[in-house]
Design a protein around this motif. Structure first.
Motif, PDB file in Angstrom:
ATOM      1  N   ALA A  66       0.801  -1.229   0.000  1.00 33.46           N
ATOM      2  CA  ALA A  66       0.000   0.000   0.000  1.00 33.46           C
ATOM      3  C   ALA A  66       0.835   1.280   0.000  1.00 33.46           C
ATOM      4  CB  ALA A  66      -0.966  -0.003   1.188  1.00 33.46           C
ATOM      5  N   HIS A  67       2.168   1.139  -0.050  1.00 37.32           N
ATOM      6  CA  HIS A  67       2.981   2.372  -0.117  1.00 37.32           C
ATOM      7  C   HIS A  67       4.396   2.082  -0.603  1.00 37.32           C
ATOM      8  CE1 HIS A  67       3.882   6.544   0.763  1.00 37.32           C
ATOM      9  NE2 HIS A  67       5.015   6.161   1.315  1.00 37.32           N
ATOM     10  N   ILE A  68       4.713   2.615  -1.760  1.00 33.99           N
ATOM     11  CA  ILE A  68       6.082   2.500  -2.296  1.00 33.99           C
ATOM     12  C   ILE A  68       6.334   3.730  -3.165  1.00 33.99           C
ATOM     13  CG2 ILE A  68       5.417   1.200  -4.377  1.00 33.99           C
ATOM     14  CD1 ILE A  68       7.962  -0.531  -3.920  1.00 33.99           C
ATOM     15  N   HIS A  69       7.606   4.039  -3.370  1.00 34.32           N
ATOM     16  CA  HIS A  69       7.983   5.082  -4.339  1.00 34.32           C
ATOM     17  C   HIS A  69       8.886   4.407  -5.364  1.00 34.32           C
ATOM     18  CE1 HIS A  69       6.750   8.268  -1.429  1.00 34.32           C
ATOM     19  NE2 HIS A  69       7.221   7.418  -0.537  1.00 34.32           N
ATOM     20  N   LEU A  70       8.287   3.922  -6.436  1.00 30.15           N
ATOM     21  CA  LEU A  70       9.064   3.167  -7.430  1.00 30.15           C
ATOM     22  C   LEU A  70      10.164   4.013  -8.050  1.00 30.15           C
ATOM     23  CD1 LEU A  70       6.092   1.264  -9.083  1.00 30.15           C
ATOM     24  CD2 LEU A  70       7.959   0.225  -7.778  1.00 30.15           C
ATOM     25  N   ILE A 206      -1.304  10.255   2.238  1.00 30.07           N
ATOM     26  CA  ILE A 206      -0.453  11.339   2.762  1.00 30.07           C
ATOM     27  C   ILE A 206       0.456  10.754   3.844  1.00 30.07           C
ATOM     28  CG2 ILE A 206      -2.411  12.058   4.255  1.00 30.07           C
ATOM     29  CD1 ILE A 206      -1.139  14.879   4.327  1.00 30.07           C
ATOM     30  N   HIS A 207       1.724  11.191   3.856  1.00 35.10           N
ATOM     31  CA  HIS A 207       2.637  10.770   4.930  1.00 35.10           C
ATOM     32  C   HIS A 207       2.206  11.494   6.203  1.00 35.10           C
ATOM     33  CE1 HIS A 207       5.221  10.282   1.271  1.00 35.10           C
ATOM     34  NE2 HIS A 207       5.544   9.173   1.883  1.00 35.10           N
ATOM     35  N   VAL A 208       1.984  10.747   7.270  1.00 34.06           N
ATOM     36  CA  VAL A 208       1.431  11.327   8.505  1.00 34.06           C
ATOM     37  C   VAL A 208       2.250  10.911   9.731  1.00 34.06           C
ATOM     38  CG1 VAL A 208      -0.577  11.269  10.056  1.00 34.06           C
ATOM     39  CG2 VAL A 208      -0.929  11.412   7.582  1.00 34.06           C
ATOM     40  N   VAL A 267      -0.164   7.369   5.924  1.00 31.04           N
ATOM     41  CA  VAL A 267       0.992   6.490   5.791  1.00 31.04           C
ATOM     42  C   VAL A 267       1.995   6.763   6.914  1.00 31.04           C
ATOM     43  CG1 VAL A 267       2.890   5.818   4.275  1.00 31.04           C
ATOM     44  CG2 VAL A 267       0.663   6.438   3.295  1.00 31.04           C
ATOM     45  N   HIS A 268       2.472   5.743   7.549  1.00 31.19           N
ATOM     46  CA  HIS A 268       3.388   5.701   8.693  1.00 31.19           C
ATOM     47  C   HIS A 268       2.580   5.784   9.999  1.00 31.19           C
ATOM     48  CE1 HIS A 268       6.963   5.680   6.281  1.00 31.19           C
ATOM     49  NE2 HIS A 268       6.601   6.787   5.657  1.00 31.19           N
ATOM     50  N   ALA A 269       1.984   6.932  10.298  1.00 30.10           N
ATOM     51  CA  ALA A 269       1.189   7.105  11.521  1.00 30.10           C
ATOM     52  C   ALA A 269       1.897   6.511  12.739  1.00 30.10           C
ATOM     53  CB  ALA A 269      -0.211   6.505  11.327  1.00 30.10           C
ATOM     54  N   THR A 318       5.965  -0.998   1.884  1.00 28.39           N
ATOM     55  CA  THR A 318       7.421  -1.168   2.023  1.00 28.39           C
ATOM     56  C   THR A 318       8.143   0.161   2.057  1.00 28.39           C
ATOM     57  OG1 THR A 318       7.631  -1.277  -0.372  1.00 28.39           O
ATOM     58  CG2 THR A 318       7.441  -3.375   0.818  1.00 28.39           C
ATOM     59  N   ASP A 319       7.479   1.240   1.566  1.00 28.26           N
ATOM     60  CA  ASP A 319       8.199   2.472   1.255  1.00 28.26           C
ATOM     61  C   ASP A 319       9.264   2.121   0.218  1.00 28.26           C
ATOM     62  OD1 ASP A 319       8.437   5.223   1.420  1.00 28.26           O
ATOM     63  OD2 ASP A 319       8.478   5.249   3.588  1.00 28.26           O
ATOM     64  N   SER A 320      10.220   3.001  -0.043  1.00 24.55           N
ATOM     65  CA  SER A 320      11.117   2.737  -1.181  1.00 24.55           C
ATOM     66  C   SER A 320      12.456   2.173  -0.736  1.00 24.55           C
ATOM     67  CB  SER A 320      11.373   4.032  -1.934  1.00 24.55           C
ATOM     68  OG  SER A 320      12.290   4.826  -1.203  1.00 24.55           O
TER      69      SER A 320
HETATM   70 ZN   LIG Z   1       6.707   7.352   1.457  1.00 22.61          ZN
END
Ligand SMILES: [Zn+2]
Length: 413
Positions: A66-70, A206-208, A267-269, A318-320
């Motif tokens: 649910a979260h990556i920066h390819l 949104i990164h939170v 995202v993160h929270a 996973t994030d990037s």
């Molecule tokens: Zn991110």
């Protein structure tokens, strides 16, 4: 065209929305799941079905990242190196490396494509990618699953606000957009992103509350994040007036400015007070945990048990590779298993599947249930799996060495 029902049978089926089934099966017809039950039940219900055996395997839903920066995949030396002392130090290192290696081009696209292929081979069928370039968009036809490519908006300063709002207003409605974070994105831009997402019935990631520096910026108008913004010429004193009435952290602020609803993906929270966990649950907002990235950047541990107790099933991301040495959802589960002994294994596996699908508003993936897409993983099990608890423990603790086979029925021939 093959019109028969196929029953895929295995010693174990983990449907996620019901307890594991010993001697289970998943019946597929055309491109949908039609039933999930014991094999005996399914064979009785579909006597003419084709039976396909998967000995020594567990059948599960595919995973969701649910979260990556390819587009940051070519910056892997950052995530494989030593983490910087400060979060803003990592941002600066990322920007410097990106300046040196480039943000677009063949090398960037090739690295991103390799990751997309790897995700699919590891059993990920839905990816939410966040990008500032077109790298994610261009990969969409190359991913056999569902790649949601979100275009990220940011811009903190007042003087760029008009331009950013105009750019957003000119976006085609089929482009998904994301907000970067409260420390990088003007309040009015955040609010416009939210309005647009709701008009398009789209999720807004949104990164939170990723770091304490973000909380300190809101609470005190000082600290590492403010220093960083001042140094780069982006700081706006208005922000303090804006948040003066905000006694809480990022989640409180987001609630006050109308950003939280069931289509907001936080995202993160990591840094959420008890009140803020309740606030999130009441709003219906979703949470995506990134344990590997949080560990690498040493930003703290999210209150996962409290989210679950409040009725929030988080997604996993996973994030990037710029902030995580590996981008594997199997490894993210393994890290949760190691870092949170209080969680049960079924909850962790549900985050990687159902939680991700719910967070991204994907209604036909995430569990093995009648009506869902015919997209099933067959994960080879080691010997000595005595009961369902052993199977779940294996799924959440084996990490990136799991290489599942895929069962898919499209009947497109
Ligand atoms: Zn991110």
């Amino acid at each position: 065209m093959n019109d028969s029902v196929h029953i895929h049978a295995a010693p174990w089926v983990v449907p996620v929305d019901q307890p594991p089934i010993a001697g289970g099966g998943v019946a597929l017809h055309h491109n949908r799941i039609v039933a999930v039950n014991t094999v005996a039940h399914l064979v009785a219900a579909y006597p003419d079905a084709v039976l396909v055996e998967h000995p020594d395997a567990v059948l599960t839903p595919p995973l969701v990242n649910a979260h990556i920066h390819l587009e940051l995949s070519h910056l892997e030396q950052l995530g494989k190196g030593d983490p910087p002392d400060q979060f803003t130090g990592w941002i600066l290192a990322l920007l410097a490396l990106r300046d040196a290696l480039g943000a677009t081009g063949d090398e960037v696209a090739d690295a991103a494509r390799k990751i997309v292929e790897q995700q699919y081979a590891e059993g990920v069928s839905v990816i939410a990618d966040i990008g500032n370039t077109s790298v994610g968009q261009e990969l969409m036809p190359h991913f056999a699953g569902n790649l949601l490519a979100f275009k990220e908006y940011l811009g903190f300063s007042n003087h760029r606000l008009g331009d950013n709002l105009a750019r957003l207003g000119a976006e085609s409605p089929d482009i998904l957009c994301a907000a970067h974070a409260i420390y990088s994105t003007h309040k009015q831009l955040l609010q416009q992103l939210k309005r647009r997402a709701n008009q398009n019935r789209a999720v807004l990631p949104i990164h939170v509350a990723e770091t304490m520096a973000e909380i300190q910026m809101i609470n005190q108008g000082s600290g590492e994040m403010v220093d960083f913004l001042v140094k780069r010429g982006f700081w706006e004193k208005d922000f303090l007036n804006e948040v003066n009435a905000c006694s809480g952290g990022t989640i409180t602020y987001l609630s006050q400015i109308g950003l939280l609803d069931e289509r907001t993906l936080c995202v993160h929270a990591v840094h959420a007070s008890d009140e803020e966990v309740t606030m999130l649950a009441k709003s219906g907002a979703k949470v995506c945990l990134c344990p590997g990235s949080n560990r690498f950047l040493k930003v703290g541990k999210a209150p996962v048990k409290r989210y679950l107790e409040a009725g929030i099933l988080p997604a996993l991301g996973t994030d990037s590779l710029a902030s995580n040495p590996e981008v594997s959802i199997w490894r993210e589960m393994q890290l949760l298993h190691l870092d949170y002994p209080e969680l049960n294994d079924a909850e962790i596996f549900a985050m990687a599947t159902k939680g991700g699908a719910e967070a991204l508003a994907i209604s036909d993936q995430g569990t093995l249930t009648a009506g869902m897409k015919a997209d099933v993983l067959a994960v080879a099990l080691p010997e000595n799996m005595v009961d369902a608890a052993d199977v779940l423990r294996y799924l959440v603790s084996a990490g990136s060495r799991v290489k599942p086979a895929r069962i898919q029925h499209t009947w497109s021939l």
